[in-house]
Motif scaffolding. Structure first.
Motif, PDB file in Angstrom:
ATOM      1  N   SER A   1      12.666  -5.970  19.017  1.00 42.95           N
ATOM      2  CA  SER A   1      11.347  -5.552  19.476  1.00 42.95           C
ATOM      3  C   SER A   1      10.828  -4.423  18.594  1.00 42.95           C
ATOM      4  O   SER A   1      11.544  -3.469  18.307  1.00 42.95           O
ATOM      5  CB  SER A   1      11.411  -5.071  20.934  1.00 42.95           C
ATOM      6  N   SER A   2       9.561  -4.559  18.182  1.00 46.29           N
ATOM      7  CA  SER A   2       8.925  -3.521  17.383  1.00 46.29           C
ATOM      8  C   SER A   2       7.454  -3.449  17.781  1.00 46.29           C
ATOM      9  O   SER A   2       7.071  -3.923  18.847  1.00 46.29           O
ATOM     10  CB  SER A   2       9.118  -3.805  15.886  1.00 46.29           C
ATOM     11  N   TRP A   3       6.639  -2.861  16.902  1.00 47.30           N
ATOM     12  CA  TRP A   3       5.275  -2.496  17.280  1.00 47.30           C
ATOM     13  C   TRP A   3       4.225  -3.542  16.914  1.00 47.30           C
ATOM     14  O   TRP A   3       3.036  -3.333  17.143  1.00 47.30           O
ATOM     15  CB  TRP A   3       4.913  -1.171  16.629  1.00 47.30           C
ATOM     16  N   GLY A   4       4.634  -4.659  16.336  1.00 47.34           N
ATOM     17  CA  GLY A   4       3.679  -5.693  15.974  1.00 47.34           C
ATOM     18  C   GLY A   4       2.949  -5.402  14.677  1.00 47.34           C
ATOM     19  O   GLY A   4       3.268  -4.454  13.959  1.00 47.34           O
ATOM     20  N   GLY A   5       1.981  -6.245  14.367  1.00 43.38           N
ATOM     21  CA  GLY A   5       1.140  -6.033  13.193  1.00 43.38           C
ATOM     22  C   GLY A   5       1.879  -6.182  11.887  1.00 43.38           C
ATOM     23  O   GLY A   5       2.940  -6.809  11.795  1.00 43.38           O
ATOM     24  N   THR A   6       1.307  -5.575  10.843  1.00 41.63           N
ATOM     25  CA  THR A   6       1.844  -5.761   9.496  1.00 41.63           C
ATOM     26  C   THR A   6       3.221  -5.124   9.333  1.00 41.63           C
ATOM     27  O   THR A   6       4.038  -5.607   8.547  1.00 41.63           O
ATOM     28  CB  THR A   6       0.882  -5.163   8.458  1.00 41.63           C
ATOM     29  N   THR A   7       3.496  -4.052  10.086  1.00 43.95           N
ATOM     30  CA  THR A   7       4.810  -3.416   9.968  1.00 43.95           C
ATOM     31  C   THR A   7       5.908  -4.339  10.480  1.00 43.95           C
ATOM     32  O   THR A   7       6.944  -4.510   9.832  1.00 43.95           O
ATOM     33  CB  THR A   7       4.838  -2.070  10.717  1.00 43.95           C
ATOM     34  N   GLN A   8       5.708  -4.944  11.631  1.00 39.06           N
ATOM     35  CA  GLN A   8       6.734  -5.846  12.151  1.00 39.06           C
ATOM     36  C   GLN A   8       6.841  -7.106  11.295  1.00 39.06           C
ATOM     37  O   GLN A   8       7.939  -7.646  11.122  1.00 39.06           O
ATOM     38  CB  GLN A   8       6.474  -6.219  13.612  1.00 39.06           C
ATOM     39  N   ASP A   9       5.735  -7.550  10.735  1.00 38.07           N
ATOM     40  CA  ASP A   9       5.800  -8.682   9.798  1.00 38.07           C
ATOM     41  C   ASP A   9       6.705  -8.333   8.618  1.00 38.07           C
ATOM     42  O   ASP A   9       7.506  -9.155   8.167  1.00 38.07           O
ATOM     43  CB  ASP A   9       4.396  -9.029   9.284  1.00 38.07           C
TER      44      ASP A   9
ATOM     45  N   GLY B   1       1.048   4.746   5.375  1.00 39.20           N
ATOM     46  CA  GLY B   1       1.130   3.322   5.039  1.00 39.20           C
ATOM     47  C   GLY B   1      -0.170   2.587   5.305  1.00 39.20           C
ATOM     48  O   GLY B   1      -0.500   1.621   4.601  1.00 39.20           O
ATOM     49  N   ARG B   2      -0.897   3.028   6.303  1.00 42.25           N
ATOM     50  CA  ARG B   2      -2.185   2.400   6.602  1.00 42.25           C
ATOM     51  C   ARG B   2      -3.214   2.736   5.527  1.00 42.25           C
ATOM     52  O   ARG B   2      -4.094   1.922   5.219  1.00 42.25           O
ATOM     53  CB  ARG B   2      -2.668   2.850   7.979  1.00 42.25           C
ATOM     54  N   MET B   3      -3.113   3.913   4.935  1.00 38.94           N
ATOM     55  CA  MET B   3      -3.998   4.255   3.830  1.00 38.94           C
ATOM     56  C   MET B   3      -3.654   3.426   2.591  1.00 38.94           C
ATOM     57  O   MET B   3      -4.543   2.971   1.861  1.00 38.94           O
ATOM     58  CB  MET B   3      -3.901   5.745   3.512  1.00 38.94           C
ATOM     59  N   THR B   4      -2.371   3.194   2.367  1.00 45.82           N
ATOM     60  CA  THR B   4      -1.952   2.326   1.257  1.00 45.82           C
ATOM     61  C   THR B   4      -2.517   0.929   1.434  1.00 45.82           C
ATOM     62  O   THR B   4      -3.040   0.328   0.487  1.00 45.82           O
ATOM     63  CB  THR B   4      -0.415   2.265   1.184  1.00 45.82           C
ATOM     64  N   ALA B   5      -2.432   0.411   2.655  1.00 46.36           N
ATOM     65  CA  ALA B   5      -2.945  -0.936   2.930  1.00 46.36           C
ATOM     66  C   ALA B   5      -4.460  -0.993   2.757  1.00 46.36           C
ATOM     67  O   ALA B   5      -5.003  -1.984   2.233  1.00 46.36           O
ATOM     68  CB  ALA B   5      -2.552  -1.361   4.341  1.00 46.36           C
ATOM     69  N   LEU B   6      -5.163   0.052   3.185  1.00 49.60           N
ATOM     70  CA  LEU B   6      -6.613   0.086   3.010  1.00 49.60           C
ATOM     71  C   LEU B   6      -6.992   0.046   1.533  1.00 49.60           C
ATOM     72  O   LEU B   6      -7.912  -0.680   1.132  1.00 49.60           O
ATOM     73  CB  LEU B   6      -7.190   1.351   3.646  1.00 49.60           C
TER      74      LEU B   6
ATOM     75  N   ALA C   1       6.665  -3.091   0.949  1.00 48.81           N
ATOM     76  CA  ALA C   1       5.672  -3.836   1.720  1.00 48.81           C
ATOM     77  C   ALA C   1       4.763  -2.943   2.553  1.00 48.81           C
ATOM     78  O   ALA C   1       3.613  -3.303   2.802  1.00 48.81           O
ATOM     79  CB  ALA C   1       6.378  -4.834   2.634  1.00 48.81           C
ATOM     80  N   THR C   2       5.260  -1.780   2.983  1.00 49.05           N
ATOM     81  CA  THR C   2       4.524  -0.978   3.950  1.00 49.05           C
ATOM     82  C   THR C   2       3.979   0.343   3.435  1.00 49.05           C
ATOM     83  O   THR C   2       3.033   0.898   4.009  1.00 49.05           O
ATOM     84  CB  THR C   2       5.421  -0.650   5.155  1.00 49.05           C
ATOM     85  N   GLY C   3       4.586   0.896   2.394  1.00 46.68           N
ATOM     86  CA  GLY C   3       4.201   2.229   1.950  1.00 46.68           C
ATOM     87  C   GLY C   3       4.902   3.336   2.704  1.00 46.68           C
ATOM     88  O   GLY C   3       4.634   4.521   2.475  1.00 46.68           O
ATOM     89  N   TYR C   4       5.817   2.984   3.609  1.00 47.65           N
ATOM     90  CA  TYR C   4       6.612   3.976   4.322  1.00 47.65           C
ATOM     91  C   TYR C   4       7.914   4.215   3.571  1.00 47.65           C
ATOM     92  O   TYR C   4       8.412   3.342   2.869  1.00 47.65           O
ATOM     93  CB  TYR C   4       6.888   3.527   5.754  1.00 47.65           C
ATOM     94  N   ALA C   5       8.479   5.390   3.744  1.00 45.22           N
ATOM     95  CA  ALA C   5       9.649   5.769   2.948  1.00 45.22           C
ATOM     96  C   ALA C   5      10.931   5.171   3.523  1.00 45.22           C
ATOM     97  O   ALA C   5      11.089   5.081   4.741  1.00 45.22           O
ATOM     98  CB  ALA C   5       9.770   7.288   2.895  1.00 45.22           C
ATOM     99  N   PRO C   6      11.864   4.783   2.660  1.00 45.58           N
ATOM    100  CA  PRO C   6      13.162   4.288   3.132  1.00 45.58           C
ATOM    101  C   PRO C   6      14.026   5.438   3.622  1.00 45.58           C
ATOM    102  O   PRO C   6      13.900   6.569   3.155  1.00 45.58           O
ATOM    103  CB  PRO C   6      13.760   3.649   1.879  1.00 45.58           C
ATOM    104  N   ILE C   7      14.920   5.139   4.565  1.00 42.77           N
ATOM    105  CA  ILE C   7      15.854   6.168   5.033  1.00 42.77           C
ATOM    106  C   ILE C   7      17.219   6.002   4.366  1.00 42.77           C
ATOM    107  O   ILE C   7      18.089   6.844   4.531  1.00 42.77           O
ATOM    108  CB  ILE C   7      15.962   6.185   6.573  1.00 42.77           C
ATOM    109  N   ASN C   8      17.399   4.934   3.595  1.00 42.19           N
ATOM    110  CA  ASN C   8      18.608   4.791   2.793  1.00 42.19           C
ATOM    111  C   ASN C   8      18.405   5.541   1.478  1.00 42.19           C
ATOM    112  O   ASN C   8      17.429   5.309   0.757  1.00 42.19           O
ATOM    113  CB  ASN C   8      18.910   3.319   2.530  1.00 42.19           C
ATOM    114  N   LEU C   9      19.316   6.425   1.162  1.00 48.53           N
ATOM    115  CA  LEU C   9      19.151   7.306   0.015  1.00 48.53           C
ATOM    116  C   LEU C   9      19.299   6.593  -1.322  1.00 48.53           C
ATOM    117  O   LEU C   9      18.954   7.153  -2.370  1.00 48.53           O
ATOM    118  CB  LEU C   9      20.159   8.456   0.100  1.00 48.53           C
ATOM    119  N   GLU C  10      19.780   5.352  -1.306  1.00 54.85           N
ATOM    120  CA  GLU C  10      19.963   4.599  -2.542  1.00 54.85           C
ATOM    121  C   GLU C  10      18.843   3.594  -2.790  1.00 54.85           C
ATOM    122  O   GLU C  10      18.864   2.884  -3.794  1.00 54.85           O
ATOM    123  CB  GLU C  10      21.319   3.891  -2.522  1.00 54.85           C
ATOM    124  N   SER C  11      17.866   3.540  -1.895  1.00 54.59           N
ATOM    125  CA  SER C  11      16.799   2.540  -2.023  1.00 54.59           C
ATOM    126  C   SER C  11      15.835   2.844  -3.159  1.00 54.59           C
ATOM    127  O   SER C  11      15.309   1.926  -3.802  1.00 54.59           O
ATOM    128  CB  SER C  11      16.025   2.423  -0.712  1.00 54.59           C
TER     129      SER C  11
END
Length: 336
Positions: free
Chosen positions: A28-36, A224-229, A281-291
């Motif tokens: 379960s997540s928040w829907g929209g482009t992030t969950q996609d 991330g929404r600004m990146t998508a815009l 895909a989203t413009g949000y930062a990864p939490i894995n330090l090797e990404s």
């Protein structure tokens, strides 16, 4: 991310609860482009690797999660929640402890790791602007609260969560390292100065629409929404000045039907390559330090983890301890 705060009746949960089948895992997540993006980056590779189908559900609803656990009728295996909620729900006995013999936390940003949760991704509240709709774009939180210099409607996040109160205090001159404990009297006094000019957004898609249509040509948005815009062709200008970071987290509700599979799903979702794929895909930062080393430099430099010069980290522990009291005052203020 974000926010459905409808509190679902317990009887309704029991009536519709369907035990998860062994060959499926429910995310379960928040829907929209992030969950996609989460489906593409995490769920599809997980199914390819394990043969286990991942059923998408949502949006995340904290009342529903609590009711499921209390009724012992849990149908969600892994849930994307806000970081402060994860901390609170873990303390309140609503979550399973994570199995770090399966999930490799040594590669994860320690800011977003607890016994009951690991980061999903992290994001920043930034100052966003439709540059074609205004004479000038605000650059600072003080600018965004200045209706004389920047007249017109501005948009802010509707729900009680880290971000808006911090922005109000920063706009009023509070130093970033002096934000906590939050001075709510001072914050609401500052918010009163622009209350009549605020259009609230309740989800990321709505925030984008408000800027794109120029109904509210500037405001506080998830980066991330600004990146998508910008990708959509809107002349979207982002100011990272004192960007306010927060994180989503992955949790397992207490009594989840597929506990072992849930731990394996989280292990994959937080590994380097899937985290990099989600960030791209989203413009949000990864939490894995090797990404970061798996991403092209042009993409990586636009993420919140590279915008640290004046970055402000929201205090998730403070919010976990105080979210109910803040929320009560927040919604009472909005209703006035």
């Amino acid at each position: 991310m974000k926010h459905t705060f409808a509190f679902t009746a317990l009887a309704a949960i029991i009536a519709v609860a369907i035990p998860a089948k062994a060959e499926t895992l429910v995310f379960s997540s928040w829907g929209g482009t992030t969950q996609d993006a989460q489906k593409a980056a995490w769920a599809n590779p997980y199914t390819e690797k394990t043969g286990l189908q991942v059923v998408q559900d949502g949006p995340t609803d904290y009342g529903k999660l609590k009711a499921m656990v209390e009724a012992n009728q849990v149908t969600w295996d892994v849930v994307d929640v806000e970081g402060d909620y994860a901390a609170q729900a873990g303390k309140n006995g609503l979550l399973e402890k994570l199995d770090f013999s399966v999930i490799d936390k040594s590669k994860l940003d320690p800011r977003f790791v607890t016994d009951y949760s690991v980061g999903s991704f992290y994001y920043s509240f930034v100052i966003g602007c439709n540059a074609d709709a205004v004479a000038a774009c605000p650059k600072t939180w003080a600018d965004l609260f200045d209706t004389a210099k920047f007249p017109g409607k501005r948009t802010f996040y509707k729900w009680s969560a880290p971000g808006v109160i911090e922005a109000a205090l920063l706009a009023d001159g509070v130093a970033a390292d002096k934000l906590y404990p939050l001075d709510l009297d001072r914050a609401f006094k500052k918010l009163d100065t622009i209350k009549s000019e605020i259009i609230w957004w309740s989800g990321g898609a709505q925030s984008q629409q408000l800027l794109a249509s120029a109904e509210a040509p500037f405001g506080s948005l998830w980066n991330g929404r600004m990146t998508a815009l910008a990708k959509s062709g809107v002349n979207a200008e982002t100011s990272w000045e004192q960007n306010i970071t927060a994180a989503d987290s992955l949790v397992v509700p207490k009594g989840a039907p597929n506990l072992e599979a849930a731990m394996k799903f989280i292990a994959l979702a937080t590994s380097a390559e899937p985290q990099a794929a989600l960030a791209k895909a989203t413009g949000y930062a990864p939490i894995n330090l090797e990404s970061a080393k798996l991403m092209d430099p042009e993409t990586a430099k636009t993420l919140p983890d590279r915008q640290t010069a004046s970055q402000v980290n929201a205090d998730m522990s403070y919010w976990a301890e105080n979210r109910d009291a803040i929320g009560e005052r927040w919604y009472a203020w909005q209703a006035k």
